[in-house]
Design a protein around this motif. Sequence first.
Motif, PDB file in Angstrom:
ATOM      1  N   GLY A   1       0.812  -1.209   0.000  1.00  0.00           N
ATOM      2  CA  GLY A   1       0.000   0.000   0.000  1.00  0.00           C
ATOM      3  C   GLY A   1       0.846   1.260   0.000  1.00  0.00           C
ATOM      4  N   VAL A   2       1.903   1.266   0.812  1.00  0.00           N
ATOM      5  CA  VAL A   2       2.781   2.437   0.910  1.00  0.00           C
ATOM      6  C   VAL A   2       3.530   2.641  -0.399  1.00  0.00           C
ATOM      7  N   VAL A   3       4.077   1.536  -0.975  1.00  0.00           N
ATOM      8  CA  VAL A   3       4.840   1.648  -2.228  1.00  0.00           C
ATOM      9  C   VAL A   3       3.943   2.143  -3.358  1.00  0.00           C
ATOM     10  N   THR A   4       2.717   1.623  -3.445  1.00  0.00           N
ATOM     11  CA  THR A   4       1.763   2.054  -4.488  1.00  0.00           C
ATOM     12  C   THR A   4       1.458   3.540  -4.351  1.00  0.00           C
ATOM     13  N   SER A   5       1.282   3.989  -3.138  1.00  0.00           N
ATOM     14  CA  SER A   5       1.007   5.411  -2.886  1.00  0.00           C
ATOM     15  C   SER A   5       2.184   6.277  -3.319  1.00  0.00           C
ATOM     16  N   TYR A   6       3.408   5.808  -3.025  1.00  0.00           N
ATOM     17  CA  TYR A   6       4.598   6.567  -3.421  1.00  0.00           C
ATOM     18  C   TYR A   6       4.690   6.677  -4.950  1.00  0.00           C
ATOM     19  N   ILE A   7       4.433   5.577  -5.641  1.00  0.00           N
ATOM     20  CA  ILE A   7       4.501   5.590  -7.110  1.00  0.00           C
ATOM     21  C   ILE A   7       3.484   6.574  -7.681  1.00  0.00           C
ATOM     22  N   LYS A   8       2.275   6.559  -7.101  1.00  0.00           N
ATOM     23  CA  LYS A   8       1.222   7.477  -7.568  1.00  0.00           C
ATOM     24  C   LYS A   8       1.642   8.932  -7.384  1.00  0.00           C
ATOM     25  N   GLN A   9       2.249   9.225  -6.234  1.00  0.00           N
ATOM     26  CA  GLN A   9       2.678  10.598  -5.971  1.00  0.00           C
ATOM     27  C   GLN A   9       3.827  11.003  -6.897  1.00  0.00           C
ATOM     28  N   LEU A  10       4.731  10.068  -7.166  1.00  0.00           N
ATOM     29  CA  LEU A  10       5.870  10.360  -8.046  1.00  0.00           C
ATOM     30  C   LEU A  10       5.388  10.658  -9.466  1.00  0.00           C
ATOM     31  N   LYS A  11       4.342   9.952  -9.913  1.00  0.00           N
ATOM     32  CA  LYS A  11       3.797  10.189 -11.257  1.00  0.00           C
ATOM     33  C   LYS A  11       3.211  11.594 -11.378  1.00  0.00           C
ATOM     34  N   GLU A  12       2.726  12.105 -10.242  1.00  0.00           N
ATOM     35  CA  GLU A  12       2.173  13.460 -10.267  1.00  0.00           C
ATOM     36  C   GLU A  12       3.280  14.515 -10.358  1.00  0.00           C
TER      37      GLU A  12
ATOM     38  N   ILE B   1       6.589  13.674 -11.652  1.00  0.00           N
ATOM     39  CA  ILE B   1       7.450  13.415 -12.814  1.00  0.00           C
ATOM     40  C   ILE B   1       6.606  12.848 -13.941  1.00  0.00           C
ATOM     41  N   VAL B   2       6.825  13.378 -15.137  1.00  0.00           N
ATOM     42  CA  VAL B   2       6.129  12.850 -16.321  1.00  0.00           C
ATOM     43  C   VAL B   2       6.937  11.671 -16.837  1.00  0.00           C
ATOM     44  N   VAL B   3       6.317  10.480 -16.845  1.00  0.00           N
ATOM     45  CA  VAL B   3       7.033   9.276 -17.263  1.00  0.00           C
ATOM     46  C   VAL B   3       6.176   8.484 -18.231  1.00  0.00           C
ATOM     47  N   ASP B   4       6.852   7.622 -18.975  1.00  0.00           N
ATOM     48  CA  ASP B   4       6.107   6.690 -19.826  1.00  0.00           C
ATOM     49  C   ASP B   4       6.207   5.291 -19.204  1.00  0.00           C
ATOM     50  N   ASN B   5       5.649   4.339 -19.889  1.00  0.00           N
ATOM     51  CA  ASN B   5       5.600   2.979 -19.331  1.00  0.00           C
ATOM     52  C   ASN B   5       6.990   2.373 -19.113  1.00  0.00           C
ATOM     53  N   ASN B   6       7.971   2.819 -19.894  1.00  0.00           N
ATOM     54  CA  ASN B   6       9.336   2.266 -19.794  1.00  0.00           C
ATOM     55  C   ASN B   6      10.032   2.683 -18.495  1.00  0.00           C
ATOM     56  N   ASN B   7       9.513   3.739 -17.846  1.00  0.00           N
ATOM     57  CA  ASN B   7      10.163   4.244 -16.626  1.00  0.00           C
ATOM     58  C   ASN B   7       9.500   3.753 -15.345  1.00  0.00           C
TER      59      ASN B   7
ATOM     60  N   MET C   1      12.704   4.020  -6.871  1.00  0.00           N
ATOM     61  CA  MET C   1      12.643   5.200  -6.020  1.00  0.00           C
ATOM     62  C   MET C   1      11.676   4.984  -4.856  1.00  0.00           C
ATOM     63  N   ALA C   2      10.548   4.319  -5.141  1.00  0.00           N
ATOM     64  CA  ALA C   2       9.506   4.156  -4.128  1.00  0.00           C
ATOM     65  C   ALA C   2       9.957   3.252  -2.975  1.00  0.00           C
ATOM     66  N   VAL C   3      10.683   2.160  -3.307  1.00  0.00           N
ATOM     67  CA  VAL C   3      11.073   1.218  -2.251  1.00  0.00           C
ATOM     68  C   VAL C   3      12.155   1.798  -1.336  1.00  0.00           C
ATOM     69  N   LYS C   4      12.767   2.900  -1.752  1.00  0.00           N
ATOM     70  CA  LYS C   4      13.768   3.556  -0.918  1.00  0.00           C
ATOM     71  C   LYS C   4      13.153   4.576   0.037  1.00  0.00           C
ATOM     72  N   MET C   5      11.872   4.804  -0.132  1.00  0.00           N
ATOM     73  CA  MET C   5      11.177   5.776   0.715  1.00  0.00           C
ATOM     74  C   MET C   5      10.902   5.176   2.106  1.00  0.00           C
ATOM     75  N   PRO C   6      10.675   6.040   3.103  1.00  0.00           N
ATOM     76  CA  PRO C   6      10.372   5.556   4.459  1.00  0.00           C
ATOM     77  C   PRO C   6       9.159   4.639   4.488  1.00  0.00           C
ATOM     78  N   ASP C   7       9.241   3.588   5.265  1.00  0.00           N
ATOM     79  CA  ASP C   7       8.157   2.627   5.512  1.00  0.00           C
ATOM     80  C   ASP C   7       7.786   1.797   4.304  1.00  0.00           C
ATOM     81  N   ALA C   8       8.625   1.830   3.249  1.00  0.00           N
ATOM     82  CA  ALA C   8       8.320   1.016   2.076  1.00  0.00           C
ATOM     83  C   ALA C   8       8.493  -0.468   2.380  1.00  0.00           C
ATOM     84  N   LEU C   9       9.394  -0.767   3.304  1.00  0.00           N
ATOM     85  CA  LEU C   9       9.611  -2.151   3.724  1.00  0.00           C
ATOM     86  C   LEU C   9       9.214  -2.280   5.187  1.00  0.00           C
ATOM     87  N   LYS C  10       8.595  -3.364   5.525  1.00  0.00           N
ATOM     88  CA  LYS C  10       8.223  -3.580   6.927  1.00  0.00           C
ATOM     89  C   LYS C  10       8.803  -4.913   7.390  1.00  0.00           C
ATOM     90  N   THR C  11       9.302  -4.903   8.599  1.00  0.00           N
ATOM     91  CA  THR C  11       9.902  -6.103   9.201  1.00  0.00           C
ATOM     92  C   THR C  11       9.000  -6.609  10.303  1.00  0.00           C
TER      93      THR C  11
END
Length: 288
Positions: free
Chosen positions: A82-93, A95-101, A108-118
């Motif tokens: 859920g956190v990673v999906t949210s980060y990707i959505k925010q990054l798309k807003e 940065i303009v990217v195409d499907n290749n990016n 970038m998203a998995v390096k954000m805080p709370d992207a991984l949980k132990t």
Amino acid sequence: MIQSMTGYGKSVLQLPTKKVTIEIKSLNSKNLDLNTRIPSYYKVKELAMRKKLASALIRGKVDFSIYVEMTADETSTKINKGVVTSYIKQLKEVIVVDNNNEVELLNMAVKMPDALKTEREELDENEWNEIEKHIDIALQEILQYRTDEAASLEEDFEQRITNIKSCLEEVKTMDGERIENVKQRIGKALDELKVEVDENRFEQELIYYLEKLDINEEKVRLANHLDYFLQELGSNVSNGKKLGFIVQEIGREINTTGSKANFAPLQKVVIQMKDELEKIKEQILNVL
């Protein structure tokens, strides 16, 4: 029988999801200096484990480690979807990217805080019971190592004490010659001075002087200390501190003998005894 403080023990336990390696290392130390390195979820057992190690090893600088290597497909660290999906959505807003990016955004998203949980792993009592058995195995290994190491030390100590005893016999043999040599030197010195001396007074002073150089007590005490060292060396209890105290007393008698010697051949023998004793002192520090 003595024990060395130097030792190493290891045991490996294969569990369904992990491999647990237990290692114990020890070196010489005046007291017990116990350092532990264990996973956080075993910390609840640390106090009881320390008591067990202290009871078995008694003294020395001890390093105890439990290493865990996960061998199953599952891991305690998971992606927080859920956190990673949210980060990707925010990054798309932003940065303009195409499907290749898409992959770059994911990096970038998995390096954000709370992207991984132990997920905190809880202690499994059955698992710990198995680990305890292997701690006992590692302890038996290190105790056997200490015993084997001590066997060579004991042999060396016995040889050194035997050498000192041989030197002591030489001291006893040449003691009469030493006293006669002292008398002759004093008489020769008086003759060179060419002065009249009162024979009775001279005898009294000579006796007093020779009493100060007498080493009979030192010879007896040294022989007793050497026998006592061998007696303690062969006892059922390993007591390095007590052996160390006896070595100090042996050194004291040898030093006193040397200071009273006043005879070059005897002083050479004293130096040989000191050399043997220093080699004992180096090794006695490693006896439990």
